[in-house]
Motif scaffolding. Sequence first.
Motif, PDB file in Angstrom:
ATOM      1  N   UNK A   8       0.803  -1.210   0.000  1.00  0.00           N
ATOM      2  CA  UNK A   8       0.000   0.000   0.000  1.00  0.00           C
ATOM      3  C   UNK A   8       0.843   1.270   0.000  1.00  0.00           C
ATOM      4  N   UNK A   9       2.120   1.171   0.358  1.00  0.00           N
ATOM      5  CA  UNK A   9       2.971   2.348   0.234  1.00  0.00           C
ATOM      6  C   UNK A   9       3.196   2.685  -1.246  1.00  0.00           C
ATOM      7  N   UNK A  10       3.041   1.676  -2.109  1.00  0.00           N
ATOM      8  CA  UNK A  10       3.213   1.913  -3.536  1.00  0.00           C
ATOM      9  C   UNK A  10       2.037   2.719  -4.094  1.00  0.00           C
ATOM     10  N   UNK A  11       0.831   2.423  -3.647  1.00  0.00           N
ATOM     11  CA  UNK A  11      -0.347   3.107  -4.156  1.00  0.00           C
ATOM     12  C   UNK A  11      -1.083   3.772  -3.006  1.00  0.00           C
ATOM     13  N   UNK A  12      -0.363   4.564  -2.234  1.00  0.00           N
ATOM     14  CA  UNK A  12      -1.017   5.227  -1.110  1.00  0.00           C
ATOM     15  C   UNK A  12      -2.017   6.279  -1.589  1.00  0.00           C
ATOM     16  N   UNK A  13      -1.938   6.675  -2.877  1.00  0.00           N
ATOM     17  CA  UNK A  13      -2.927   7.621  -3.392  1.00  0.00           C
ATOM     18  C   UNK A  13      -4.320   7.030  -3.349  1.00  0.00           C
ATOM     19  N   UNK A  14      -4.451   5.717  -3.579  1.00  0.00           N
ATOM     20  CA  UNK A  14      -5.766   5.073  -3.493  1.00  0.00           C
ATOM     21  C   UNK A  14      -6.284   5.094  -2.061  1.00  0.00           C
ATOM     22  N   UNK A  56       3.305  11.420   2.473  1.00  0.00           N
ATOM     23  CA  UNK A  56       2.696  10.605   1.424  1.00  0.00           C
ATOM     24  C   UNK A  56       3.317  10.929   0.072  1.00  0.00           C
ATOM     25  N   UNK A  57       2.905  10.227  -0.952  1.00  0.00           N
ATOM     26  CA  UNK A  57       3.444  10.453  -2.287  1.00  0.00           C
ATOM     27  C   UNK A  57       2.991  11.807  -2.819  1.00  0.00           C
ATOM     28  N   UNK A  58       3.698  12.285  -3.849  1.00  0.00           N
ATOM     29  CA  UNK A  58       3.323  13.544  -4.481  1.00  0.00           C
ATOM     30  C   UNK A  58       1.889  13.490  -5.010  1.00  0.00           C
ATOM     31  N   UNK A  59       1.503  12.335  -5.550  1.00  0.00           N
ATOM     32  CA  UNK A  59       0.150  12.192  -6.073  1.00  0.00           C
ATOM     33  C   UNK A  59      -0.881  12.337  -4.959  1.00  0.00           C
ATOM     34  N   UNK A  60      -0.584  11.769  -3.786  1.00  0.00           N
ATOM     35  CA  UNK A  60      -1.510  11.890  -2.656  1.00  0.00           C
ATOM     36  C   UNK A  60      -1.589  13.328  -2.164  1.00  0.00           C
ATOM     37  N   UNK A  61      -0.451  14.004  -2.114  1.00  0.00           N
ATOM     38  CA  UNK A  61      -0.458  15.402  -1.694  1.00  0.00           C
ATOM     39  C   UNK A  61      -1.255  16.268  -2.661  1.00  0.00           C
ATOM     40  N   UNK A  62      -1.173  15.956  -3.951  1.00  0.00           N
ATOM     41  CA  UNK A  62      -1.956  16.693  -4.937  1.00  0.00           C
ATOM     42  C   UNK A  62      -3.446  16.449  -4.738  1.00  0.00           C
ATOM     43  N   UNK A  63      -3.818  15.221  -4.336  1.00  0.00           N
ATOM     44  CA  UNK A  63      -5.223  14.907  -4.056  1.00  0.00           C
ATOM     45  C   UNK A  63      -5.717  15.731  -2.876  1.00  0.00           C
ATOM     46  N   UNK A  64      -4.926  15.772  -1.804  1.00  0.00           N
ATOM     47  CA  UNK A  64      -5.316  16.550  -0.631  1.00  0.00           C
ATOM     48  C   UNK A  64      -5.388  18.040  -0.966  1.00  0.00           C
ATOM     49  N   UNK A  65      -4.461  18.505  -1.794  1.00  0.00           N
ATOM     50  CA  UNK A  65      -4.492  19.906  -2.199  1.00  0.00           C
ATOM     51  C   UNK A  65      -5.731  20.233  -3.007  1.00  0.00           C
ATOM     52  N   UNK A  66      -6.113  19.322  -3.907  1.00  0.00           N
ATOM     53  CA  UNK A  66      -7.306  19.543  -4.719  1.00  0.00           C
ATOM     54  C   UNK A  66      -8.571  19.529  -3.869  1.00  0.00           C
ATOM     55  N   UNK A  67      -8.566  18.721  -2.803  1.00  0.00           N
ATOM     56  CA  UNK A  67      -9.727  18.658  -1.912  1.00  0.00           C
ATOM     57  C   UNK A  67      -9.754  19.820  -0.921  1.00  0.00           C
ATOM     58  N   UNK A  68      -8.659  20.580  -0.838  1.00  0.00           N
ATOM     59  CA  UNK A  68      -8.628  21.759   0.024  1.00  0.00           C
ATOM     60  C   UNK A  68      -8.353  21.489   1.481  1.00  0.00           C
ATOM     61  N   UNK A  69      -7.732  20.332   1.802  1.00  0.00           N
ATOM     62  CA  UNK A  69      -7.447  20.017   3.201  1.00  0.00           C
ATOM     63  C   UNK A  69      -6.154  20.681   3.646  1.00  0.00           C
ATOM     64  N   UNK A  70      -6.129  21.433   4.748  1.00  0.00           N
ATOM     65  CA  UNK A  70      -4.855  21.902   5.315  1.00  0.00           C
ATOM     66  C   UNK A  70      -4.121  20.741   5.978  1.00  0.00           C
TER      67      UNK A  70
END
Length: 534
Positions: A204-210, A234-248
């Motif tokens: 799951x560390x490989x696809x932590x974005x899911x 987390x991965x860059x992809x996960x951070x981008x997801x959180x950024x898009x969702x607007x979470x601080x």
Amino acid sequence: MEAKSANVNKYRCKFLSLGLAGIAWLLGFGTSWSQQAPISYYPSPLTGGLRPVMNLQGIWFDENGNRHVVPFNYFDRDEMELTRKFDLHNYEQLQDTIFLYCESVAWSSEILLNGKLLAVTDDPFAEHLLPLQKSWLQPSANVLTIRLSTAGLSFPWYPRRFLGVFRQLLLLEVDSLPSFPKFPITVAAAQKAALLAAWSPEDQYLRDDLIIRELASGLFSFPDRIPIALPFRPSNQSMAILGALGWPVLASPDAADSLAAYNAFLFSTEAEHKNLHFWRDVELRPTAAYRHYQGMIDVERTEFNQPNRAILVLFLLLPVICMLLIKLLVPRSYGSLGEYLTKTKIYLELIADNKFLKVEQRWLMNAMRMILTSVTFGLFLYYVQLSESWKILNFFGSHSVLYRALHGSALPLWEIFLWALAIIFALNLLKYILINGVGTIFRVYTLGPSIQNLDVFAAFPSNLVPFLPATFIFFLEPTAGSIVLRVWAILFVLYGARRVWVLYSGLGKLYQISGSLKFLYICTLEILPWIILI
């Protein structure tokens, strides 16, 4: 015939050539291609303004000649040396300085290029951007070596040690048209925060974005806009997801006065927080002591009282069961119910005392109305409790009655239903007592029965429409459930609008009262009690 035979031989030669070329490609060029994986690039603030030149993921070889596919993580090895050979066909076009980007290398590592030591890493979740001079490279036969080891520093919030090159591994160069990713806002401290991570090992560390996407959105997502604490990057992809969702995002889990772990986790006891709550187990189900402190071992052993499937099916069949009971208890009145419940407009046009429901019909239908309303209301309260979506429910925040009664609890579904049923019956009985008192004072003795009739006609059959998705939502996965939830909300609004219209029209036809009095009745006896509750 000879020409035809020559054409056949010609086509056979072509097919044979294509087949041999395909085999050669699979044996030769195909191997080279499989090692060069397609480039999927997720930048971070560290790599903003850079673009990918080459993806170094794919097939690597260890010291024993065994193949390993990057990205990977292993929990059953203590050390490993990986090697990758690669060519740079565009060597002449490369910039004077390019960069080797290792997003995450675990646990500790030594990184070498053509025998030259580039870096020694000791943080398994940290990014490493290593500048390379063009003169260090060559057009072909470059050798990149990574020596992995589980030795090195330990981190209280991190999981158990493992080996792995488990995120992006790329060659980058400066982009002439730079673009920068949208990452979450970082806050230094917070009164409370939600601890969010892909704790479970395996891959799951490989696809932590899911995992992050599932935890941060969907049916059981964390509802409040308080910061999210990330125990490891987390991965860059996960951070981008959180950024898009607007979470601080909180800078460190230790910077929060109170932490609520969204799911069970695998860190050392040194990371026990001074005020820690556990919301979910490893399967994302609420723990038995929901929002109450527990130790790490207790979290893994607790079970939540999930929605009983038999009770949910019973709720689905409840309208049919109620109608059967009415048919058994008052069979003479059962036959005329269809006309009353489906021809509301005709009833409002031809309203008269002899069109009222009979006494037993009136009370039985009102009881059925209150039971069905209690089911819908109870299921909604149960969803709010599961998902911590109190902002959906209450207008007065922590001062609302339901918030103070249910927040921090873990009541099973049947108990919440009985609780909702008691509220619905109490509200309606108080309303009828008040209406009968007003009718007695002003000598309008039909006021109580007429309002009871109007309640039945304003409820049926449209109250069955939001009833079905309210029950069905708990059989769905989080993503589908969130869609049904929105449909449920729309249907509930439409039902409420229809009920207000029927009450407003019915009061005018019954008593020819002014619009202001009708509006006052609806706001005072129909809307205000719910506002006080929620």
